[in-house]
Design an enzyme around this catalytic site. Structure first.
Site, PDB file in Angstrom:
ATOM      1  N   SER A 160       7.337 -31.595  -7.003  1.00  0.00           N
ATOM      2  CA  SER A 160       7.468 -31.057  -8.437  1.00  0.00           C
ATOM      3  C   SER A 160       8.622 -30.730  -8.695  1.00  0.00           C
ATOM      4  CB  SER A 160       6.515 -29.908  -8.648  1.00  0.00           C
ATOM      5  OG  SER A 160       6.693 -29.366  -9.803  1.00  0.00           O
ATOM      6  N   SER A 161       8.767 -30.924  -9.956  1.00  0.00           N
ATOM      7  CA  SER A 161      10.360 -30.487 -10.599  1.00  0.00           C
ATOM      8  C   SER A 161      10.192 -29.098 -11.444  1.00  0.00           C
ATOM      9  CB  SER A 161      10.728 -31.770 -11.598  1.00  0.00           C
ATOM     10  OG  SER A 161      11.051 -32.770 -11.068  1.00  0.00           O
ATOM     11  N   GLU A 203      -0.142 -31.289 -15.374  1.00  0.00           N
ATOM     12  CA  GLU A 203       0.686 -32.603 -15.641  1.00  0.00           C
ATOM     13  C   GLU A 203       0.549 -32.817 -16.902  1.00  0.00           C
ATOM     14  OE1 GLU A 203       2.799 -35.958 -13.773  1.00  0.00           O
ATOM     15  OE2 GLU A 203       2.673 -34.028 -13.673  1.00  0.00           O
ATOM     16  N   THR A 215       1.212 -26.129 -14.858  1.00  0.00           N
ATOM     17  CA  THR A 215       0.755 -27.406 -15.445  1.00  0.00           C
ATOM     18  C   THR A 215      -0.332 -27.904 -15.087  1.00  0.00           C
ATOM     19  OG1 THR A 215       2.013 -29.603 -15.370  1.00  0.00           O
ATOM     20  CG2 THR A 215       1.868 -28.498 -13.340  1.00  0.00           C
ATOM     21  N   ASP A 264       1.858 -37.266  -8.966  1.00  0.00           N
ATOM     22  CA  ASP A 264       3.247 -36.654  -8.643  1.00  0.00           C
ATOM     23  C   ASP A 264       3.694 -37.069  -7.321  1.00  0.00           C
ATOM     24  OD1 ASP A 264       3.800 -35.775 -11.212  1.00  0.00           O
ATOM     25  OD2 ASP A 264       3.565 -33.689 -10.479  1.00  0.00           O
ATOM     26  N   GLY A 323       8.994 -30.368 -19.117  1.00  0.00           N
ATOM     27  CA  GLY A 323       9.586 -31.557 -19.310  1.00  0.00           C
ATOM     28  C   GLY A 323       9.572 -32.389 -18.073  1.00  0.00           C
ATOM     29  N   GLY A 324       8.683 -32.520 -17.259  1.00  0.00           N
ATOM     30  CA  GLY A 324       8.789 -33.342 -15.928  1.00  0.00           C
ATOM     31  C   GLY A 324      10.003 -33.296 -15.306  1.00  0.00           C
ATOM     32  N   THR A 372       3.700 -29.623 -18.915  1.00  0.00           N
ATOM     33  CA  THR A 372       3.981 -28.558 -18.375  1.00  0.00           C
ATOM     34  C   THR A 372       4.346 -27.382 -19.360  1.00  0.00           C
ATOM     35  OG1 THR A 372       4.721 -29.735 -16.383  1.00  0.00           O
ATOM     36  CG2 THR A 372       5.344 -27.391 -16.378  1.00  0.00           C
TER      37      THR A 372
END
Length: 581
Positions: free
Chosen positions: A442-443, A398, A396, A418, A464-465, A378
């Site tokens: 999603s984060s 991913e 992103t 995800d 950073g996921g 991302t």
């Protein structure tokens, strides 16, 4: 009061008279070429939306491992003159044909991530071009084609490969025997591209030129759409099922922002399927009763408390968050002040918990928690224009390099990984299970903060996921509680959790205080916790940018005389500036 704000913020006065900064423009991103592209739009009189969308396109070229038009994103846009905070959800969707067992093997068990993410099965319908079209229609000032110019120029004339791209290419090569286009595009003489080489991407230049000329329909109904469908359905590895209809029916959508008070500020972010705002706000709310300012950034107890609040909030994230168009997501309940007090009461100021259970927020539907996978890829970028408008976007594919499939010179996302691979747990459906047309959890956490006068004072986000939430939260605490400028707050060490304990950034003040932190009763492990935080901060009547020294990012400002200053935070201890115009 802006109707986009949830009811629990009604006591805060968020939006007042416009503020025009002394610096009349700011851009910040994870790559200097991208920061420059946004500044190029601002110098031509473009809006923050024009700048941000030029940055998103340029990231497609220079940061192919993390973002681009083959993926999706979330945008916060503060219209300063109207006093309205808007959000656009450009998250990818699952194809209509997708079923809940998409990532379940023949043995009835969830696939391993390595097996799941490569090839067409993991590709969701991309949303960034639709997001861009809506943002340009609502807030753009420059012609549509103008926004494409920096990205087309870099694709045609080439750009210098940086160390980040070199390292990602070197790491991924062993996974590319079935991905001919990726292999031939990003290799020279049979070897991955190296830092310092000039790389041109004529296929991507042609794609961007077509989009610039024909508009977004070329992506969703025209020749680019055909290339996407062909790449996905004919993949040598795990062919997928995206159709031309899936692409034609895709729509980015405007949503209500999710906001809550913290100290004397109001913090706002994206609604589901982003878990970013809800989880960030839960962590902050849980910490409200503790005097972090008095403890300070050098206190092990400050970081212990942050770690406790983090683990409780993530427990709720795993149980309740998903696409609220398909499942009940109790956002108001999760941020209900009384519920937050209940969660905060679970924290003993002196001793770590043995477990971190999810709670029972008001309005929640009974369900079981299930872990989703999210790779630490991302990118984030921010633009502020001369009228004080703010575009704050996380984007992103991913990563790294999405599904590894390419179409039209760009990588296609693997966002469907995800989703939670196991559709049920303990006999009950999980919130983030695969469903056709659904957007995966999603984060991503683009965030805008307003002060007590209702003026936007901070805009930021990160890559950073799942760690995105903590990178953003740490930075917010650095500014709001520890009283640091944004750049110094970004510089603060990162913290996360895993392996039954806390993870702290190695070679940092946190790793140095590991023994003190461990005295609270939880194992502490120093690890690599890289981040890519970018953002902007208003101090007085002037905006300034900031970028993460862990990345190759930069920020830039332009003043009323047209003078541009670029800031390059090369290390935690050094942040030199360079006048370039």
């Amino acid at each position: 009061m802006n109707k986009s704000l949830l009811a629990f913020t009604a006591s805060a006065v968020l939006f007042t008279q416009p503020v025009v900064a002394e610096n009349i423009g700011v851009t910040s991103s994870a790559d200097p070429r991208v920061t420059d592209a946004g500044m190029e739009m601002l110098r031509q009189g473009g809006s923050a939306a024009d700048a941000a969308m030029a940055m998103m396109l340029t990231l497609t070229v220079v940061e192919p491992q993390s973002s681009g038009i083959g993926g999706g994103g979330f945008l916060l846009y503060q219209d300063n003159a109207k006093g309205i905070l808007s959000t656009i959800n450009g998250r990818e969707t699952a194809p209509a044909a997708a079923t809940s067992d998409r990532f379940v093997g023949l043995d009835g068990k969830p696939l391993g991530f390595l097996e799941a993410f490569q090839g067409g099965r993991s590709v969701g319908v991309p949303g960034n071009v639709q997001l861009m079209a809506q943002a340009h229609q609502k807030w753009g000032k420059l012609p549509w084609a103008t926004i494409f110019k920096p990205a087309i120029r870099l694709s045609q004339k080439g750009f210098i490969v940086n160390k980040t791209l070199e390292s990602r290419l070197a790491a991924i090569q062993g996974l590319w025997p079935n991905f001919d286009e990726a292999r031939t595009t990003y290799r020279r003489d049979g070897k991955p591209l190296k830092a310092g080489m000039t790389f041109k991407n004529p296929k991507l230049a042609a794609t961007l030129a077509l989009l610039a000329k024909k508009g977004p329909d070329a992506f969703y109904t025209g020749p680019i759409a055909s290339q996407i469908v062909h790449a996905v359905t004919t993949s040598k590895l795990s062919p997928g099922d995206i159709t031309m209809t899936d692409l034609a029916q895709y729509r980015a959508k405007e949503q209500q922002a999710v906001c809550a008070p913290y100290r004397v500020y109001v913090v706002c972010g994206m609604a589901p399927p982003s878990s970013g705002a809800t989880t960030v706000l839960q962590i902050l709310g849980t910490l409200q009763r503790f005097d972090l300012k008095a403890m300070g950034k050098d206190s092990p107890q400050s970081w212990y408390l942050i770690g406790q609040a983090m683990q409780l909030a993530y427990a709720d994230r795993e149980k309740y968050l998903g696409d609220d168009a398909f499942v009940n997501v109790p956002v108001a309940g999760l941020l209900n002040p009384e519920y937050i007090k209940e969660r905060s009461a679970l924290i003993d100021p002196e001793k770590a918990r043995a477990d971190y259970p999810a709670g029972n927020p008001p309005g929640a539907t009974p369900r079981t928690a299930a872990i989703s996978s999210e790779v630490a890829g991302t990118t984030h970028f921010t633009a502020v224009d001369k009228n004080g408008n703010i575009a704050n976007m996380t984007s992103t594919i991913e990563g790294p390099f999405g599904s590894q499939l390419m179409a039209g010179g760009f990588f296609l996302n693997n966002e469907l990984t995800d989703f939670t691979f196991a559709p049920e747990k303990d006999g009950a459906p999980v919130a983030n299970r695969v469903v056709g047309g659904k957007r995966p959890l999603s984060s991503m956490a683009p965030t805008v903060v307003f002060n007590r006068d209702g003026r936007a004072v901070l805009a930021l986000g990160s890559a950073g996921g799942k760690r995105i939430i903590m990178h953003v939260t740490k930075t917010l605490i650095g500014v709001i509680d520890f009283g640091l400028p944004l750049q110094q707050a970004i510089d603060l060490p990162n913290i996360y959790f895993g392996g039954g304990g806390l993870e702290v950034e190695q070679n940092s003040i946190l790793s140095a205080m590991a023994d003190g932190l461990g005295k609270f009763g939880q194992k502490v492990r120093p690890v690599d916790l890289g981040s890519k935080v970018n953002g902007a901060q208003r101090i007085g009547n002037s905006w300034t940018g900031a970028a993460d020294p862990r990345s190759e990012g930069t920020s830039a400002t332009i003043d009323a005389k047209g003078k541009v200053k670029v800031t390059v935070p090369r290390s935690i201890d050094e942040a030199p500036t360079e006048d370039v115009g």
